[in-house]
Design a protein around this motif. Structure first.
Motif, mmCIF file in Angstrom:
data_model
loop_
_atom_site.group_PDB
_atom_site.id
_atom_site.type_symbol
_atom_site.label_atom_id
_atom_site.label_comp_id
_atom_site.label_asym_id
_atom_site.label_seq_id
_atom_site.Cartn_x
_atom_site.Cartn_y
_atom_site.Cartn_z
ATOM 1 N N ALA A 213 19.135 10.150 -15.573
ATOM 2 C CA ALA A 213 19.776 9.136 -14.733
ATOM 3 C C ALA A 213 20.574 9.783 -13.612
ATOM 4 C CB ALA A 213 20.680 8.255 -15.591
ATOM 5 N N GLY A 214 21.280 10.877 -13.923
ATOM 6 C CA GLY A 214 22.047 11.571 -12.901
ATOM 7 C C GLY A 214 21.160 12.124 -11.802
ATOM 8 N N TYR A 215 20.025 12.702 -12.197
ATOM 9 C CA TYR A 215 19.095 13.240 -11.209
ATOM 10 C C TYR A 215 18.454 12.103 -10.411
ATOM 11 C CZ TYR A 215 14.909 15.467 -9.291
ATOM 12 O OH TYR A 215 13.918 15.901 -8.448
ATOM 13 N N GLY A 216 18.083 11.042 -11.111
ATOM 14 C CA GLY A 216 17.413 9.928 -10.445
ATOM 15 C C GLY A 216 18.311 9.136 -9.524
ATOM 16 N N ALA A 217 19.635 9.274 -9.682
ATOM 17 C CA ALA A 217 20.563 8.533 -8.822
ATOM 18 C C ALA A 217 20.381 8.908 -7.358
ATOM 19 C CB ALA A 217 21.999 8.790 -9.262
ATOM 20 N N GLY A 218 19.776 10.055 -7.090
ATOM 21 C CA GLY A 218 19.563 10.485 -5.716
ATOM 22 C C GLY A 218 18.277 9.985 -5.105
ATOM 23 N N VAL A 219 17.585 9.051 -5.763
ATOM 24 C CA VAL A 219 16.326 8.536 -5.233
ATOM 25 C C VAL A 219 16.584 7.804 -3.922
ATOM 26 C CG1 VAL A 219 16.458 6.325 -6.467
ATOM 27 C CG2 VAL A 219 14.227 7.269 -5.837
ATOM 28 N N ASP A 220 15.667 7.950 -2.974
ATOM 29 C CA ASP A 220 15.826 7.322 -1.665
ATOM 30 C C ASP A 220 15.521 5.823 -1.736
ATOM 31 O OD1 ASP A 220 16.540 9.664 -0.401
ATOM 32 O OD2 ASP A 220 14.469 10.184 0.114
ATOM 33 N N THR A 221 16.052 5.102 -0.758
ATOM 34 C CA THR A 221 15.737 3.686 -0.587
ATOM 35 C C THR A 221 15.258 3.482 0.841
ATOM 36 O OG1 THR A 221 17.524 3.104 -2.102
ATOM 37 C CG2 THR A 221 16.579 1.330 -0.795
ATOM 38 N N THR A 222 14.085 2.861 1.014
ATOM 39 C CA THR A 222 13.527 2.680 2.350
ATOM 40 C C THR A 222 12.955 1.284 2.509
ATOM 41 O OG1 THR A 222 11.299 3.441 1.748
ATOM 42 C CG2 THR A 222 12.871 5.111 2.481
ATOM 43 N N PHE A 223 12.796 0.899 3.763
ATOM 44 C CA PHE A 223 12.074 -0.319 4.101
ATOM 45 C C PHE A 223 11.346 -0.043 5.398
ATOM 46 C CE2 PHE A 223 11.686 -4.463 6.228
ATOM 47 C CZ PHE A 223 10.970 -5.142 5.254
ATOM 48 N N ASP A 224 10.030 -0.164 5.373
ATOM 49 C CA ASP A 224 9.225 0.188 6.528
ATOM 50 C C ASP A 224 8.015 -0.730 6.559
ATOM 51 O OD1 ASP A 224 7.572 1.426 8.484
ATOM 52 O OD2 ASP A 224 8.543 3.349 8.098
ATOM 53 N N GLU A 225 7.694 -1.218 7.751
ATOM 54 C CA GLU A 225 6.535 -2.100 7.865
ATOM 55 C C GLU A 225 5.239 -1.386 7.508
ATOM 56 O OE1 GLU A 225 5.708 -1.523 12.677
ATOM 57 O OE2 GLU A 225 6.192 -3.499 11.871
ATOM 58 N N ASP A 226 5.221 -0.045 7.607
ATOM 59 C CA ASP A 226 4.012 0.694 7.246
ATOM 60 C C ASP A 226 3.654 0.505 5.781
ATOM 61 O OD1 ASP A 226 3.875 1.590 9.826
ATOM 62 O OD2 ASP A 226 4.702 3.573 9.413
ATOM 63 N N ASP A 227 4.650 0.178 4.928
ATOM 64 C CA ASP A 227 4.369 -0.041 3.515
ATOM 65 C C ASP A 227 3.420 -1.210 3.307
ATOM 66 O OD1 ASP A 227 6.005 2.034 2.740
ATOM 67 O OD2 ASP A 227 7.769 0.772 2.498
ATOM 68 N N PHE A 228 3.449 -2.179 4.213
ATOM 69 C CA PHE A 228 2.667 -3.395 4.037
ATOM 70 C C PHE A 228 1.381 -3.403 4.853
ATOM 71 C CE2 PHE A 228 7.067 -4.391 3.129
ATOM 72 C CZ PHE A 228 6.975 -5.094 1.949
ATOM 73 N N LEU A 229 1.246 -2.436 5.751
ATOM 74 C CA LEU A 229 0.060 -2.389 6.595
ATOM 75 C C LEU A 229 -1.043 -1.590 5.924
ATOM 76 C CD1 LEU A 229 1.709 -1.634 10.063
ATOM 77 C CD2 LEU A 229 0.818 -3.827 9.265
ATOM 78 N N PRO A 230 -2.292 -1.961 6.159
ATOM 79 C CA PRO A 230 -3.383 -1.126 5.649
ATOM 80 C C PRO A 230 -3.412 0.185 6.412
ATOM 81 C CG PRO A 230 -4.250 -2.789 7.132
ATOM 82 C CD PRO A 230 -2.786 -3.107 6.947
ATOM 83 N N ALA B 160 -5.247 -0.599 -4.556
ATOM 84 C CA ALA B 160 -4.971 -1.608 -3.536
ATOM 85 C C ALA B 160 -4.925 -0.952 -2.163
ATOM 86 C CB ALA B 160 -3.653 -2.327 -3.833
ATOM 87 N N ILE B 161 -5.176 -1.732 -1.140
ATOM 88 C CA ILE B 161 -5.301 -1.165 0.201
ATOM 89 C C ILE B 161 -3.963 -0.717 0.757
ATOM 90 C CG2 ILE B 161 -6.026 -1.699 2.566
ATOM 91 C CD1 ILE B 161 -8.020 -3.672 1.366
ATOM 92 N N THR B 162 -2.901 -1.447 0.437
ATOM 93 C CA THR B 162 -1.600 -1.108 1.003
ATOM 94 C C THR B 162 -0.856 -0.101 0.126
ATOM 95 O OG1 THR B 162 -0.757 -3.103 -0.048
ATOM 96 C CG2 THR B 162 -1.291 -3.247 2.269
ATOM 97 N N PRO B 163 -0.139 0.838 0.724
ATOM 98 C CA PRO B 163 0.535 1.898 -0.040
ATOM 99 C C PRO B 163 1.578 1.377 -1.017
ATOM 100 C CG PRO B 163 0.453 2.436 2.312
ATOM 101 C CD PRO B 163 0.005 1.021 2.176
ATOM 102 N N VAL B 164 2.297 0.302 -0.660
ATOM 103 C CA VAL B 164 3.382 -0.176 -1.506
ATOM 104 C C VAL B 164 2.858 -0.621 -2.867
ATOM 105 C CG1 VAL B 164 3.271 -2.562 -0.641
ATOM 106 C CG2 VAL B 164 5.410 -1.664 -1.546
ATOM 107 N N LEU B 165 1.672 -1.195 -2.904
ATOM 108 C CA LEU B 165 1.089 -1.628 -4.177
ATOM 109 C C LEU B 165 0.621 -0.435 -4.996
ATOM 110 C CD1 LEU B 165 -0.896 -4.761 -2.983
ATOM 111 C CD2 LEU B 165 1.006 -4.746 -4.595
ATOM 112 N N GLY B 166 0.102 0.570 -4.326
ATOM 113 C CA GLY B 166 -0.327 1.768 -5.038
ATOM 114 C C GLY B 166 0.830 2.460 -5.727
ATOM 115 N N ASP B 167 1.954 2.590 -5.037
ATOM 116 C CA ASP B 167 3.136 3.204 -5.645
ATOM 117 C C ASP B 167 3.632 2.384 -6.833
ATOM 118 O OD1 ASP B 167 2.983 5.133 -3.724
ATOM 119 O OD2 ASP B 167 4.641 4.381 -2.509
#
Length: 828
Positions: free
Chosen positions: A442-459, A773-780
């Protein structure tokens, strides 16, 4: 009679109804399936996926206000179509004529409602002949002009900001050349013009452009909405068959009987139909994030199906008749199913606290779907299984595989029971080690990034290789929006990802106004200090004044006369300066930075390309505070950072809510049912370890929390707790008979553990198929969901046994809550 006994009696009556009135239950559920199927036709796809995330956010509201107030030459309205013209040189006379041929054909089509068009060809033609208003007249003007005349006209237009905004950044005035240009067609549409009508109009323009021997690609909101809808449909068309095939393969191994396999698949199909029908009736749009919902429901449904069939078989192999076997299986599993359903609803439903509508909708849809899953697998499947087996006996149809997945005598069963045997000597040591692992993860994972980008939803602009091998009718169509967006960002000065906007409000005709706009630029925050000498690099009404002054000596003299400080920024008679500027050819450019009433100004700042999104957004806010006037920081970077903050808050709030509600519910449930509340805490311990490991894995793999993966934390609790609950439910039954924890755990892990293993394999492979899935966000999301299920299974097998051994040794003698529940009469 205490509460627990009454619950058990009610459960027994329900189970008796299932086995005694199985035909009625089957008919009722099939009728309901037909009803929900009608709602599927009403499902609407989410349009404007990015808008759904940013809607209502103050930063987006500010950006919308700025965009509405300052519409420049490049800005395109909702009822416009862009034609992006590319080539070696799109400003040659031949290329300009070809683009006008396209506009002429569009103009001739009444149904395309072309009101006007602006592009290099129209501007050049009207510069040569101001009377040429239609596309046909402009085409004739350019056809009658010489190449030299066209080149001279382009060079004369080079200083016009409006012209510069519609040609690519590689525009060379001396050679009158550019590799790309933009043509904007405005459509005069009536009020009843629908989104579908706009899409049809833009596609028709695209078809006309495709017929001409020049590289023109159409772009507009209608095309974007259509391709987003197609992305959803194509992803479903690719993912769902893969899920079904994988489920068939693994369920064939788990059930080992074709008839049981068909029953399990029928229940899964009914679950999806009910959930999709609910979406249609409830008016909840189906966006890209919703693609994960049926996969999640299949995951839980598979778990329920394997458990009910496996437990039923454990009874039948001992010689019990089908009715008696199903009665026993149901009596043991129904309470576990109710607990699993409730905790899963807590996990999935925790996402409704999000401030983002798509995440809330996903939480609602998945929660309702889980309830449907419980009803179908808890009531319909046992009834159908019982009726089918009775028919098999009547007609003498043989069983192809009727033994449970694992038993105490099997090698697999003995392997699964190893953690119980290994931890019996030092359960405290194992629990402490696991706790340290969880805390470290949990301590290590607390440094996970948070992002929002339209590229996540685009093919992706270039689809992965496997897409070429997808057979019809599952093969996806062609997508153009990503390539067009990338082209616009690469070749035009329109990339909002590399700038922030400050919106200033006040009386900008005051003598000090322009000085006040310039003052903060001398000492900007670090991510905005990209100019020479560490200054900010801003585009504003001041830069327009400077640019026009260099081209117009009279205007330069006016600026100089009203510049008392001598720094090139006028500081008196600003109304006169503005009037002259807006009346000049630079007036169009000035409108992009100063409102007509002179009470609003926009400043666009370049940012350090190496700076992070959150750093830039914070620095933009700091800079806005330095202005003398009321100022607001906005722009795409600022908006996306705000969404990222909401995503992170949603992830943490959802996880904490899911853990809290699940723990409280399990403590109460085990207190009521067993008089042993600490079993609830024991159930939560493994899933907390699993979620901690999942967060650490996300950081290790460089997978950030985004719009969809942020939901994985609470969803992991919802799905993962099922493994602990099923294990604990079976353990309690065995422990009540054997009175020794290790033998009870051995039987539990070798029997129920086998069903859990089968469920883990089918669920992880099924959810992992989202990677296709075609979009990256679904693959992740699919990959993380598969990891989550695997971690939950391992935690229930490894972390739960020593915890239950400790509970058995100490809980009954030290559990004050247990004594309290007895005194209150919850358990006798």
């Amino acid at each position: 009679m205490d509460i627990g006994a009454r619950i058990e009696e009610a459960t027994a009556r329900l189970n008796e109804t299932i086995v005694s009135r199985s035909k009625t239950i089957i008919v009722v559920f099939l009728v309901l399936t037909a009803v929900f199927a009608g709602g599927m036709a009403a499902i609407e796809s989410e349009e404007g996926e990015m808008d759904a995330f940013t809607e209502g956010i103050p930063e987006q509201d500010a950006l919308d206000a700025v965009d509405e107030e300052f519409e420049g030459a490049f800005d395109v309205g909702e009822e416009s179509t862009q034609l992006v013209h590319t080539g070696t040189d799109v400003l040659t006379r031949e290329e300009l004529v070809r683009s006008l041929v396209v506009l002429e054909r569009v103009e001739q089509r009444d149904d395309l409602r072309m009101e006007s068009a602006d592009g290099p060809a129209t501007v050049v033609a009207q510069a040569i002949d101001p009377e040429a208003e239609t596309a046909a007249e402009q085409r004739r003007v350019l056809e009658g002009a010489t190449n030299a005349e066209v080149d001279r006209t382009i060079r004369a237009l080079a200083d016009d900001p409006a012209f510069a905004s519609i040609v690519s950044e590689d525009f060379n005035p001396n050679e009158a050349s550019a590799s790309a240009a933009i043509i904007v067609i405005d459509h005069d549409v009536p009020g009843e013009f629908s989104d579908d009508d706009l899409t049809d109009t833009q596609r028709a323009v695209e078809s006309i452009a495709d017929d001409e021997p020049t590289d023109l690609r159409a772009f507009g909101s209608g095309i974007v909405d259509e391709e987003f809808e197609n992305i959803i449909e194509d992803s479903m068309a690719i993912v769902m068959p893969i899920v079904v095939l994988l489920l068939l393969a693994f369920l064939a191994v788990a059930y080992r009987d074709p008839i049981d396999l068909v029953l399990g698949l029928l229940a899964l199909v009914m679950t999806v139909v009910w959930t999709f029908g609910f979406l249609g009736y409830a008016g909840i749009p189906f966006g890209q994030m919703m693609i994960a919902v049926p996969v999640l429901l299949l995951a839980v449904g598979v778990d329920f199906g394997i458990h009910i069939v496996n437990r039923y078989r454990e009874e039948t192999v001992q010689g019990f008749e089908p009715v008696a076997a199903m009665r026993t299986a149901n009596n043991q599993l129904m309470i576990a199913f109710v607990i699993v359903t409730t905790t899963t609803v807590f996990g999935f439903g925790a996402n409704v606290v999000s401030d983002l509508a798509p995440i809330r909708d996903m939480g609602i849809a998945s929660s309702v779907g889980i309830v449907f899953t419980f009803l179908i697998f808890g009531l319909f499947l046992p009834a159908a299984k019982l009726e089918v087996d009775q028919l098999r006996d009547h007609f003498g149809v043989p069983e192809f595989g009727s033994t449970p997945i694992a038993s105490e005598d099997s090698s697999f069963g003995r392997l699964l029971s190893v953690p119980a045997i290994a931890s019996q000597r030092a359960p405290v040591f194992f629990v402490v080690v696991l706790l340290l692992v969880g805390v470290g993860a949990a301590g290590y994972g607390a440094g996970v990034d948070t992002t929002f980008d339209e590229d996540d939803f685009l093919p992706p602009e270039e689809q992965p290789g496997y897409v070429d091998h997808v057979p019809e009718p599952f093969a996806p169509g062609e997508y153009t929006i990503t390539g067009t967006i990338n082209l616009l960002e690469d070749r035009f000065a329109t990339n909002q990802d590399e700038s922030v906007t400050i919106y200033v409000e006040g009386s900008l005709e005051e003598d000090h106004a322009l000085e006040a706009l310039e003052a903060p630029n001398d000492d900007p925050p670090s991510s905005l200090a990209v100019g020479d000498g560490g200054q900010a690099e801003a585009q504003s009404i001041v830069t327009v004044i400077h640019s026009h002054a260099e081209q117009d000596p009279e205007f330069a003299a006016l600026v100089d006369r009203n510049d008392r400080s001598g720094n090139g920024v006028p500081d008196r008679n600003l109304d006169r300066v503005y009037d002259e500027l807006f009346a000049s050819p630079a007036g169009t450019e000035a409108e992009r930075y100063l409102t007509d009433d002179r009470r609003g100004a926009k400043l666009e700042y370049a940012v350090d390309a190496d700076a992070g999104q959150s750093e830039v957004a914070a620095d933009a806010g700091t800079l806005a505070e330095d202005f003398r006037y009321g100022s607001t920081a906005t722009g795409e970077i600022v908006v996306f950072d705000a969404v990222s903050d909401i995503i992170f808050a949603s992830a943490i709030q959802g996880m904490m809510l899911a853990v809290g509600l699940t723990a409280v519910f399990l403590v109460i449930a085990y207190a009521v049912l067993e008089g042993r509340p600490w079993l609830g805490v024991a159930n939560v311990f493994p899933i907390v370890i699993a979620v901690a490991c999942l967060i650490a894995t996300m950081r290790l793999l460089g997978m950030p929390l985004n719009a969809l993966t942020a939901t994985i934390l609470s969803i992991s609790i919802g799905i993962g707790i099922a493994y602990s609950v099923h294990t604990t439910a079976r353990f309690i039954d065995e422990y009540n008979q054997l009175a020794e924890p290790v033998p009870a755990l051995t039987t539990t892990l070798s029997g129920t553990g086998g069903a859990l293993a089968g469920s883990m394999l089918t669920t992880s492979i099924g959810t992992g198929s989202l990677a296709f899935a075609i979009t990256p966000v679904l693959g992740d999301f699919g990959l993380l969901m598969a990891l989550s299920v695997f971690y939950s299974f391992v935690a229930s097998i490894v972390a739960l046994p020593p915890t239950l051994i400790l509970w058995a040794r100490f809980a009954d003698s030290t559990d004050g809550l247990s004594d309290l529940t007895q005194r209150l009469g919850i358990r006798e």
